[in-house]
Design a protein around this motif. Structure first.
Motif, PDB file in Angstrom:
ATOM      1  N   LEU A  97     -68.106  39.734  60.470  1.00 49.31           N
ATOM      2  CA  LEU A  97     -68.804  40.405  59.370  1.00 49.31           C
ATOM      3  C   LEU A  97     -69.307  39.400  58.337  1.00 49.31           C
ATOM      4  O   LEU A  97     -70.435  39.524  57.835  1.00 49.31           O
ATOM      5  N   ALA A  98     -68.482  38.412  58.012  1.00 51.73           N
ATOM      6  CA  ALA A  98     -68.897  37.415  57.024  1.00 51.73           C
ATOM      7  C   ALA A  98     -70.145  36.668  57.494  1.00 51.73           C
ATOM      8  O   ALA A  98     -71.092  36.467  56.718  1.00 51.73           O
ATOM      9  N   ARG A  99     -70.165  36.275  58.759  1.00 52.03           N
ATOM     10  CA  ARG A  99     -71.351  35.601  59.308  1.00 52.03           C
ATOM     11  C   ARG A  99     -72.573  36.499  59.228  1.00 52.03           C
ATOM     12  O   ARG A  99     -73.666  36.070  58.845  1.00 52.03           O
ATOM     13  N   HIS A 100     -72.368  37.756  59.609  1.00 49.77           N
ATOM     14  CA  HIS A 100     -73.488  38.708  59.636  1.00 49.77           C
ATOM     15  C   HIS A 100     -74.071  38.918  58.239  1.00 49.77           C
ATOM     16  O   HIS A 100     -75.297  38.834  58.058  1.00 49.77           O
ATOM     17  N   PHE A 101     -73.221  39.203  57.272  1.00 46.98           N
ATOM     18  CA  PHE A 101     -73.724  39.492  55.925  1.00 46.98           C
ATOM     19  C   PHE A 101     -74.303  38.254  55.257  1.00 46.98           C
ATOM     20  O   PHE A 101     -75.294  38.343  54.533  1.00 46.98           O
ATOM     21  N   ARG A 160     -67.504  31.751  50.552  1.00 45.43           N
ATOM     22  CA  ARG A 160     -66.446  31.496  49.581  1.00 45.43           C
ATOM     23  C   ARG A 160     -65.135  32.145  50.032  1.00 45.43           C
ATOM     24  O   ARG A 160     -65.126  33.276  50.529  1.00 45.43           O
ATOM     25  N   VAL A 161     -64.021  31.426  49.855  1.00 44.61           N
ATOM     26  CA  VAL A 161     -62.694  31.939  50.168  1.00 44.61           C
ATOM     27  C   VAL A 161     -61.862  31.919  48.890  1.00 44.61           C
ATOM     28  O   VAL A 161     -61.731  30.888  48.231  1.00 44.61           O
ATOM     29  N   ALA A 162     -61.320  33.068  48.495  1.00 39.20           N
ATOM     30  CA  ALA A 162     -60.446  33.180  47.334  1.00 39.20           C
ATOM     31  C   ALA A 162     -59.053  33.580  47.813  1.00 39.20           C
ATOM     32  O   ALA A 162     -58.907  34.289  48.808  1.00 39.20           O
ATOM     33  N   ILE A 163     -58.039  33.127  47.111  1.00 46.04           N
ATOM     34  CA  ILE A 163     -56.660  33.360  47.522  1.00 46.04           C
ATOM     35  C   ILE A 163     -56.115  34.648  46.916  1.00 46.04           C
ATOM     36  O   ILE A 163     -56.329  34.934  45.741  1.00 46.04           O
ATOM     37  N   VAL A 179     -70.961  36.522  50.143  1.00 41.86           N
ATOM     38  CA  VAL A 179     -69.734  36.944  50.805  1.00 41.86           C
ATOM     39  C   VAL A 179     -68.545  36.185  50.229  1.00 41.86           C
ATOM     40  O   VAL A 179     -68.593  34.962  50.088  1.00 41.86           O
ATOM     41  N   VAL A 180     -67.498  36.919  49.896  1.00 42.81           N
ATOM     42  CA  VAL A 180     -66.234  36.317  49.465  1.00 42.81           C
ATOM     43  C   VAL A 180     -65.123  36.913  50.318  1.00 42.81           C
ATOM     44  O   VAL A 180     -64.965  38.130  50.379  1.00 42.81           O
ATOM     45  N   VAL A 181     -64.365  36.053  50.986  1.00 41.09           N
ATOM     46  CA  VAL A 181     -63.210  36.486  51.773  1.00 41.09           C
ATOM     47  C   VAL A 181     -61.950  36.252  50.956  1.00 41.09           C
ATOM     48  O   VAL A 181     -61.753  35.174  50.394  1.00 41.09           O
ATOM     49  N   ILE A 215     -67.061  41.714  49.229  1.00 45.03           N
ATOM     50  CA  ILE A 215     -65.726  41.144  49.243  1.00 45.03           C
ATOM     51  C   ILE A 215     -64.975  41.653  50.477  1.00 45.03           C
ATOM     52  O   ILE A 215     -64.963  42.867  50.739  1.00 45.03           O
ATOM     53  N   ILE A 216     -64.348  40.745  51.226  1.00 40.52           N
ATOM     54  CA  ILE A 216     -63.661  41.116  52.458  1.00 40.52           C
ATOM     55  C   ILE A 216     -62.205  40.661  52.381  1.00 40.52           C
ATOM     56  O   ILE A 216     -61.867  39.545  52.789  1.00 40.52           O
TER      57      ILE A 216
END
Length: 329
Positions: free
Chosen positions: A28-32, A52-55, A39-41, A16-17
């Motif tokens: 980092l998201a691309r790398h992981f 995935r993008v969460a608010i 990956v969840v941003v 989670i970022i």
């Protein structure tokens, strides 16, 4: 390449970022994700991304708490951009956004039945004093803030860094290892980043030394940056503050000369301090990024066995220029 110990035991990590919608977060998201991890941003606004993008708002605990419940690793990058003039309103937003979001994550992790085993929190190499005389590492480096001869804006940046780390380490998360990432400038060929800006200046003929040119530049190649985080993930004995920087910082004049050589530009006009200050006003930013001497050494990484692929700036600059020219505008 063989898998790291963590990857061997956890072939698919959930990472989670928070605040991961900027350049470093996207890197980092691309790398992981390329490594096969989930990956969840966490971002304040939705955007289209391969992950995935969460608010979240960085202020209140809401549905995003569920994202942490199944997480292995949290990498917090949240905070108002420092690329602005340090007006009173901006100073307040810069400092509060970092302290508040970090404290909020600590609250959230403390509530989890299965907390992440690792929490890495952004920090900055700016936390050290203006250093022309000697290198600064985690054990012997002197934190700044008490220098008499530096601008007030520099002391503000150090205060933010110290307060940020204090909020991070004060968070009661006994079952989660914590690492503060004291990162130098991450050099990536991505458009809009610091390397892109420097390379464009070189292309326009303004790639000479800044100010006196003797101030040290601490930097890290984007490939070594992502590998350093992989290394920290796979070495559970490492905790606390870690410098994420190349082992070879160099004076600004040499730094810019190597960049000009890598770009094939023979001449670069120097910029005096007053020219930089005037330009910063028009660009609505601060000159600290180029005038403060950051001479940071990653002793903890080196002593733990991390090997840099790009330890020297001329080699790194050549690779970055080549990749920049091959990337889409």
């Amino acid at each position: 390449m063989s898998a790291t110990p963590t990857q061997q035991h956890n072939p698919r990590l959930r990472i989670i970022i928070p605040g991961g919608n900027g350049q470093v977060g996207s890197l980092l998201a691309r790398h992981f994700q390329a490594a096969g991890h989930e990956v969840v941003v966490l971002a304040r606004h939705a955007y289209v991304a391969p992950w995935r993008v969460a608010i979240w708002d960085g202020v209140t605990i809401a549905d995003w708490l569920l994202e942490l419940e199944r997480a292995d690793i949290v990498i917090n990058l949240a905070g108002r951009s420092v690329n602005c003039r340090y007006t009173p309103a901006n100073r307040k937003a810069i400092k509060e956004s970092r302290i508040r979001s970090t404290g909020l994550l600590g609250e959230a992790i403390a509530q989890l039945a299965n907390p992440p085993h690792l929490w890495m929190n952004a920090s900055t190499a700016t936390i050290y004093r203006n250093a022309l005389d000697r290198p600064m590492d985690e054990a012997t480096g002197e934190l700044g803030g008490n220098e008499l001869e530096v601008p007030d804006t520099w002391r503000f940046s150090i205060d933010v860094a110290k307060s940020w780390e204090q909020a991070f380490f004060a968070a009661p998360t006994p079952h989660t290892r914590k690492v503060a990432l004291r990162s130098a400038m991450v050099m990536s060929p991505d458009r809009g980043g610091i390397f892109d800006t420097l390379l464009r200046l070189v292309g326009f003929g303004f790639g000479g030394s800044a100010g006196q040119g003797n101030q040290f530049v601490s930097w890290i190649h984007d490939g070594d940056f992502t590998r350093a985080l992989d290394f920290l993930i796979s070495h559970p004995a490492i905790g606390g503050a870690v410098n994420i920087s190349s082992p070879n910082p160099l004076p600004n004049a040499q730094f810019m000369q190597a960049l000009r050589q890598a770009a094939g530009v023979p001449i670069g006009l120097p910029a005096t301090r007053w020219m930089l200050e005037l330009g910063a006003i028009f660009l609505r930013t601060e000159t600290e990024l180029v005038l403060k001497s950051r001479r940071v050494i990653p002793s903890r990484l080196l002593q733990s066995g991390f090997e840099f692929r790009y330890p020297d700036w001329p080699q790194a600059a050549r690779d970055l220029v080549e990749r920049h020219h091959g990337s889409p505008i």
